[in-house]
Scaffold this active site. Structure first.
Site, PDB file in Angstrom:
ATOM      1  N   ASP A  93       0.863  -1.196   0.000  1.00 45.69           N
ATOM      2  CA  ASP A  93       0.000   0.000   0.000  1.00 45.69           C
ATOM      3  C   ASP A  93       0.896   1.242   0.000  1.00 45.69           C
ATOM      4  O   ASP A  93       2.137   1.137   0.019  1.00 45.69           O
ATOM      5  CB  ASP A  93      -0.958   0.006   1.200  1.00 45.69           C
ATOM      6  N   HIS A  98     -13.303  -0.574  -7.621  1.00 42.13           N
ATOM      7  CA  HIS A  98     -14.430   0.357  -7.720  1.00 42.13           C
ATOM      8  C   HIS A  98     -13.984   1.809  -7.511  1.00 42.13           C
ATOM      9  O   HIS A  98     -14.734   2.737  -7.817  1.00 42.13           O
ATOM     10  CB  HIS A  98     -15.535  -0.024  -6.715  1.00 42.13           C
ATOM     11  N   ASP A 120       3.553   1.862  -5.164  1.00 40.33           N
ATOM     12  CA  ASP A 120       2.444   2.426  -5.938  1.00 40.33           C
ATOM     13  C   ASP A 120       1.978   1.358  -6.917  1.00 40.33           C
ATOM     14  O   ASP A 120       2.751   0.893  -7.755  1.00 40.33           O
ATOM     15  CB  ASP A 120       2.957   3.663  -6.691  1.00 40.33           C
TER      16      ASP A 120
HETATM   17  N1  SAH Z   1      -7.949  -3.735   0.314  1.00 40.66           N
HETATM   18  C1  SAH Z   1      -8.127  -3.071   1.585  1.00 40.66           C
HETATM   19  C2  SAH Z   1      -8.183  -1.554   1.455  1.00 40.66           C
HETATM   20  C3  SAH Z   1      -9.159  -1.052   0.399  1.00 40.66           C
HETATM   21  S1  SAH Z   1      -9.255   0.732   0.372  1.00 40.66           S
HETATM   22  C4  SAH Z   1      -9.370  -3.595   2.274  1.00 40.66           C
HETATM   23  O1  SAH Z   1     -10.311  -4.055   1.615  1.00 40.66           O
HETATM   24  O2  SAH Z   1      -9.426  -3.538   3.496  1.00 40.66           O
HETATM   25  C5  SAH Z   1      -8.213   1.041  -1.025  1.00 40.66           C
HETATM   26  C6  SAH Z   1      -6.752   1.026  -0.677  1.00 40.66           C
HETATM   27  O3  SAH Z   1      -6.042   1.375  -1.864  1.00 40.66           O
HETATM   28  C7  SAH Z   1      -6.322   2.040   0.367  1.00 40.66           C
HETATM   29  O4  SAH Z   1      -5.653   1.388   1.409  1.00 40.66           O
HETATM   30  C8  SAH Z   1      -5.386   2.986  -0.386  1.00 40.66           C
HETATM   31  O5  SAH Z   1      -4.320   3.517   0.397  1.00 40.66           O
HETATM   32  C9  SAH Z   1      -4.861   2.075  -1.481  1.00 40.66           C
HETATM   33  N2  SAH Z   1      -4.304   2.755  -2.646  1.00 40.66           N
HETATM   34  C10 SAH Z   1      -4.887   3.756  -3.353  1.00 40.66           C
HETATM   35  N3  SAH Z   1      -4.090   4.129  -4.371  1.00 40.66           N
HETATM   36  C11 SAH Z   1      -2.975   3.328  -4.294  1.00 40.66           C
HETATM   37  C12 SAH Z   1      -1.782   3.233  -5.071  1.00 40.66           C
HETATM   38  N4  SAH Z   1      -1.596   4.041  -6.127  1.00 40.66           N
HETATM   39  N5  SAH Z   1      -0.851   2.307  -4.733  1.00 40.66           N
HETATM   40  C13 SAH Z   1      -1.043   1.496  -3.654  1.00 40.66           C
HETATM   41  N6  SAH Z   1      -2.169   1.543  -2.884  1.00 40.66           N
HETATM   42  C14 SAH Z   1      -3.114   2.462  -3.204  1.00 40.66           C
END
Ligand code: SAH
Length: 307
Positions: free
Chosen positions: A227, A265, A247
């Site tokens: 993350d 989503h 990323d």
């Molecule tokens: N999969 C987890 C979190 C979902 S929320 C769950 O279901 O509990 C979406 C997640 O995507 C967040 O933690 C956010 O920090 C991460 N995220 C958003 N853009 C990102 C990126 N470019 N690279 C890595 N993580 C990212």
């Protein structure tokens, strides 16, 4: 025009007006739900044995007696759509008592569910999240604006999390509470999906609620969460799950399987295709056991959704 037709037409007009009121005031249900959660009504009823009269409830919340009629109204808003229960037969003294439906149980610390998911409700009904929707019309008229959230706050949702520690913590806590709830069901119903996987990355996995549940169910599996750095930094340490920051649009480390829960989503089609291409590069071919496991909502799977 026959009297019958005229009557139907009047009824039709009145029904149309009622429909419009329902749609216009639809937000009242949401804010009533938020209010009930903030007053901890589901928890209070649960701890009282699952059923309470309005006066018992008012006294336990600590309300001034003058608020009792308003509490009844609040509960009426929430019993009609089936969030709380009222018995069909009134008690001899004509006092109703409120009970919990399975929906309300999700907002209380019930034995049946591992985690209450009220933090999700707090996030989605927080003004930071709802206020941008009130600018929807101006967003429509502004071809340069990427999202309503960014138009309202000057930052997108994830940039806001990066800059605001409290918001970041709230999102991460929400996702862990959701994972605690949902992973129990996923691992009970779809455990077979996770068999024969040696290494798995919980991709954009937040604070690793899902990865921890998977690692507990499959202790031989090497589970890693990827993350943003500001998310990974605050994640609780674990002996069974490792965390790496990165990323997802740039690089995904190799693994047998990638797990993506509530990720797609958030993104438009083009970004989703980019993410999926990166996923494909990170896993072995299908014949060698490579897997992408997606947990998300699917538009168009229900009736009347072909728009
Ligand atoms: N999969 C987890 C979190 C979902 S929320 C769950 O279901 O509990 C979406 C997640 O995507 C967040 O933690 C956010 O920090 C991460 N995220 C958003 N853009 C990102 C990126 N470019 N690279 C890595 N993580 C990212």
């Amino acid at each position: 025009m026959s009297p019958t037709h005229d009557k139907h037409s009047s009824q039709g007009l009145l029904q149309a007006q009622v429909d419009l009121w329902h749609h216009t005031l639809g937000f009242v249900k949401s804010v009533a739900l938020r209010c009930a959660t903030e007053l901890r009504i589901p928890d209070i009823i649960q701890h009282h044995g699952g059923s309470m009269t309005p006066s018992e409830l008012a006294s336990k919340i600590g309300l001034h007696p003058s608020r009792l009629p308003h509490l009844r109204r609040l509960m009426r808003v929430l019993t009609v759509p089936g969030i709380f229960l009222v018995p069909e037969v009134a008690s001899p003294d004509n006092e109703v008592s409120y009970g919990l439906t399975p929906t309300a149980c999700l907002l209380a610390s019930c034995d049946e569910v591992r985690s209450n998911i009220s933090p999700f409700l707090s996030l989605l009904l927080d003004s930071t999240f709802t206020a941008p929707f009130f600018g929807m019309h101006s967003w429509f008229l502004d071809e340069h604006s990427t999202s309503m959230f960014k138009k309202a706050h000057g930052l997108n949702f994830w940039e806001m999390a990066e800059q605001d520690d409290t918001y970041n913590q709230l999102i991460n806590d929400v996702m862990v509470s959701d994972s605690n709830f949902l992973m129990d069901i996923i691992l009970r119903e779809y455990a077979g999906v996770f068999l024969c996987i040696n290494s798995l990355i919980d991709f954009a996995g937040g604070h690793g609620g899902s990865a921890r549940a998977i690692a507990k169910a499959f202790p031989q599996m090497k589970c890693t969460v990827l993350d943003h750095p500001h998310v990974v930094e605050g994640a609780p340490t674990s002996d069974h799950v490792s965390f790496i920051s990165g990323d997802m649009f740039k690089y995904i480390p190799p693994a047998d399987a990638l797990f993506l829960k509530w990720v797609f989503h958030d993104w438009g089609d083009e970004d989703c295709v980019k993410i999926l291409k990166n996923c494909k590069e990170a896993i072995p071919p299908r014949e060698a056991g490579g897997k992408v496991i997606i947990v998300d909502m699917v538009v168009g799977s229900g009736p009347n959704m072909r728009v």
